[in-house]
Enzyme design. Structure first.
Site, PDB file in Angstrom:
ATOM      1  N   SER A 132       0.862  -1.193   0.000  1.00  0.00           N
ATOM      2  CA  SER A 132       0.000   0.000   0.000  1.00  0.00           C
ATOM      3  C   SER A 132       0.890   1.231   0.000  1.00  0.00           C
ATOM      4  O   SER A 132       2.021   1.198   0.527  1.00  0.00           O
ATOM      5  CB  SER A 132      -0.864   0.009   1.261  1.00  0.00           C
ATOM      6  OG  SER A 132      -1.420   1.298   1.462  1.00  0.00           O
ATOM      7  N   TYR A 146      -1.927  -0.640  10.255  1.00  0.00           N
ATOM      8  CA  TYR A 146      -2.005  -0.985   8.822  1.00  0.00           C
ATOM      9  C   TYR A 146      -0.737  -0.530   8.107  1.00  0.00           C
ATOM     10  O   TYR A 146      -0.121  -1.302   7.366  1.00  0.00           O
ATOM     11  CB  TYR A 146      -3.235  -0.315   8.214  1.00  0.00           C
ATOM     12  CG  TYR A 146      -3.446  -0.603   6.746  1.00  0.00           C
ATOM     13  CD1 TYR A 146      -3.852  -1.866   6.317  1.00  0.00           C
ATOM     14  CD2 TYR A 146      -3.236   0.386   5.779  1.00  0.00           C
ATOM     15  CE1 TYR A 146      -4.065  -2.128   4.965  1.00  0.00           C
ATOM     16  CE2 TYR A 146      -3.449   0.130   4.431  1.00  0.00           C
ATOM     17  CZ  TYR A 146      -3.863  -1.126   4.027  1.00  0.00           C
ATOM     18  OH  TYR A 146      -4.068  -1.388   2.689  1.00  0.00           O
TER      19      TYR A 146
HETATM   20  P1  NDP Z   1     -10.988  -6.459   0.057  1.00  0.00           P
HETATM   21  O1  NDP Z   1     -11.393  -6.273   1.468  1.00  0.00           O
HETATM   22  O2  NDP Z   1     -11.926  -6.089  -1.037  1.00  0.00           O
HETATM   23  O3  NDP Z   1     -10.471  -7.959  -0.163  1.00  0.00           O
HETATM   24  C1  NDP Z   1      -9.554  -8.508   0.764  1.00  0.00           C
HETATM   25  C2  NDP Z   1      -9.083  -9.849   0.273  1.00  0.00           C
HETATM   26  O4  NDP Z   1      -8.213 -10.387   1.276  1.00  0.00           O
HETATM   27  C3  NDP Z   1     -10.233 -10.818   0.077  1.00  0.00           C
HETATM   28  O5  NDP Z   1     -10.002 -11.636  -1.042  1.00  0.00           O
HETATM   29  C4  NDP Z   1     -10.200 -11.634   1.379  1.00  0.00           C
HETATM   30  O6  NDP Z   1     -10.665 -12.964   1.233  1.00  0.00           O
HETATM   31  C5  NDP Z   1      -8.701 -11.662   1.665  1.00  0.00           C
HETATM   32  N1  NDP Z   1      -8.507 -11.930   3.085  1.00  0.00           N
HETATM   33  C6  NDP Z   1      -8.864 -11.150   4.132  1.00  0.00           C
HETATM   34  N2  NDP Z   1      -8.624 -11.782   5.300  1.00  0.00           N
HETATM   35  C7  NDP Z   1      -8.109 -12.993   4.963  1.00  0.00           C
HETATM   36  C8  NDP Z   1      -7.660 -14.111   5.705  1.00  0.00           C
HETATM   37  N3  NDP Z   1      -7.706 -14.138   7.055  1.00  0.00           N
HETATM   38  N4  NDP Z   1      -7.188 -15.181   5.033  1.00  0.00           N
HETATM   39  C9  NDP Z   1      -7.147 -15.179   3.690  1.00  0.00           C
HETATM   40  N5  NDP Z   1      -7.566 -14.170   2.920  1.00  0.00           N
HETATM   41  C10 NDP Z   1      -8.036 -13.083   3.549  1.00  0.00           C
HETATM   42  O7  NDP Z   1      -9.644  -5.604  -0.103  1.00  0.00           O
HETATM   43  P2  NDP Z   1      -8.889  -5.013  -1.378  1.00  0.00           P
HETATM   44  O8  NDP Z   1      -9.144  -5.818  -2.574  1.00  0.00           O
HETATM   45  O9  NDP Z   1      -9.125  -3.569  -1.386  1.00  0.00           O
HETATM   46  O10 NDP Z   1      -7.385  -5.214  -0.867  1.00  0.00           O
HETATM   47  C11 NDP Z   1      -6.496  -6.170  -1.418  1.00  0.00           C
HETATM   48  C12 NDP Z   1      -5.084  -5.808  -0.995  1.00  0.00           C
HETATM   49  O11 NDP Z   1      -4.787  -4.497  -1.481  1.00  0.00           O
HETATM   50  C13 NDP Z   1      -4.911  -5.759   0.520  1.00  0.00           C
HETATM   51  O12 NDP Z   1      -3.647  -6.275   0.859  1.00  0.00           O
HETATM   52  C14 NDP Z   1      -4.992  -4.266   0.825  1.00  0.00           C
HETATM   53  O13 NDP Z   1      -4.311  -3.940   1.993  1.00  0.00           O
HETATM   54  C15 NDP Z   1      -4.338  -3.686  -0.420  1.00  0.00           C
HETATM   55  N6  NDP Z   1      -4.685  -2.288  -0.663  1.00  0.00           N
HETATM   56  C16 NDP Z   1      -5.982  -1.892  -0.932  1.00  0.00           C
HETATM   57  C17 NDP Z   1      -6.261  -0.561  -1.157  1.00  0.00           C
HETATM   58  C18 NDP Z   1      -7.625  -0.060  -1.446  1.00  0.00           C
HETATM   59  O14 NDP Z   1      -7.819   1.186  -1.459  1.00  0.00           O
HETATM   60  N7  NDP Z   1      -8.617  -0.920  -1.730  1.00  0.00           N
HETATM   61  C19 NDP Z   1      -5.200   0.469  -1.111  1.00  0.00           C
HETATM   62  C20 NDP Z   1      -3.891  -0.059  -0.837  1.00  0.00           C
HETATM   63  C21 NDP Z   1      -3.659  -1.382  -0.624  1.00  0.00           C
HETATM   64  P3  NDP Z   1     -12.045 -13.481   1.931  1.00  0.00           P
HETATM   65  O15 NDP Z   1     -13.086 -12.425   1.680  1.00  0.00           O
HETATM   66  O16 NDP Z   1     -12.299 -14.774   1.226  1.00  0.00           O
HETATM   67  O17 NDP Z   1     -11.727 -13.661   3.394  1.00  0.00           O
END
Ligand code: NDP
Length: 237
Positions: A132, A146
């Site tokens: 991020s 975070y």
């Molecule tokens: P979402 O919340 O939309 O999706 C999160 C993903 O992470 C899901 O596929 C979820 O799977 C998975 N996940 C969460 N907890 C677990 C767990 N305990 N075990 C396995 N998988 C897990 O987030 P984003 O798509 O926005 O984020 C994706 C990445 O991008 C993250 O690392 C986030 O920090 C990073 N990011 C996002 C930004 C944004 O503005 N959206 C900005 C900067 C970075 P499930 O639902 O199946 O548990």
């Protein structure tokens, strides 16, 4: 034929948002993709059937289960760690267990799963962490846990790049800024505050982040390693 045709790809945390876009992009490029889900079984199965990819269950907070899922998936040419959670608020009142869980998912799991993936990865393989812009900067209060977890990915990439460079395995971090997903909806209550920090005042898309990830996994990126690749609309500029 696409460079990715037949390449074996694992996306850890691919059921929703940015991870799902990465799964879809690799699938469309002809790769053989396995991805994990934790809480979103329905979304994962639907994505797998639409994209011709394979979904497996693994909770990133459970180290043994996460590492076992990577081992069971077999040899991978490309490993992407996308799973992530955010905990925000006043550090004096925030639930300490939530902070520890964030560190498990955002720091411990990418370390251990990447190591497991690299064990059987062929020379020239690729490891990508979805970090991020908050790994670089924290313009707001309340996101220390975070941000520190995303800074940890930077050291992880620099260190692994050195550790595995003799095998020509590259290790990089993709650093999105505000991106329209469940975690950070473009219409959410904090959107305006975020846009005020940006040069291009709108959320990015998961598809854009996915295409940068594919570039770094692709044929022109064999000399890019130990580096951070920001896609944030100028949030950190
Ligand atoms: P979402 O919340 O939309 O999706 C999160 C993903 O992470 C899901 O596929 C979820 O799977 C998975 N996940 C969460 N907890 C677990 C767990 N305990 N075990 C396995 N998988 C897990 O987030 P984003 O798509 O926005 O984020 C994706 C990445 O991008 C993250 O690392 C986030 O920090 C990073 N990011 C996002 C930004 C944004 O503005 N959206 C900005 C900067 C970075 P499930 O639902 O199946 O548990």
């Amino acid at each position: 034929m696409s460079y990715f045709a037949g390449k074996r790809v694992m996306v850890f945390g691919g059921s929703r948002g940015i991870g799902a876009a990465i799964v879809a992009a690799f699938g469309q490029a002809g790769a053989k993709v396995v991805f994990t889900y934790s809480g979103s079984k329905e979304a994962a199965l639907s994505l797998a059937s639409k994209t011709g990819t394979t979904a497996v269950h693994a909770d990133a907070a459970d180290r043994s289960a996460a590492v076992a899922a990577v081992r069971s998936a077999g040899t991978m040419d490309i490993f992407v760690y996308n799973a992530g959670v955010i905990v925000s608020g006043d550090p004096l009142t925030i639930d300490a267990d939530e902070v520890d869980r964030l560190i498990d998912i955002n720091v411990r799991s990418p370390y251990h799963t990447a190591v497991e993936a690299v064990r059987s990865m062929p020379d020239g393989g690729r490891v990508l962490f979805i970090g991020s812009i908050h790994g670089d900067c924290m313009p707001f209060e309340g996101i220390t846990a975070y941000g520190l977890s995303k800074s940890a990915l930077q050291s992880m990439a620099r260190g692994f790049a050195r550790d595995f460079g003799h095998r020509e395995i590259t290790v990089n971090v993709v650093q999105p800024g505000p991106t329209d997903t469940d975690m950070n909806p473009a219409s959410g209550p904090l959107a305006e505050k975020m846009h005020a920090q940006m040069a291009i005042k709108k959320h990015g898309t998961s598809e854009d982040v996915a295409q940068l990830t594919l570039y770094l996994a692709g044929p022109y990126a064999s000399g890019i390693t130990g580096a951070m690749h920001t896609i944030d609309g100028g949030f950190g500029a």
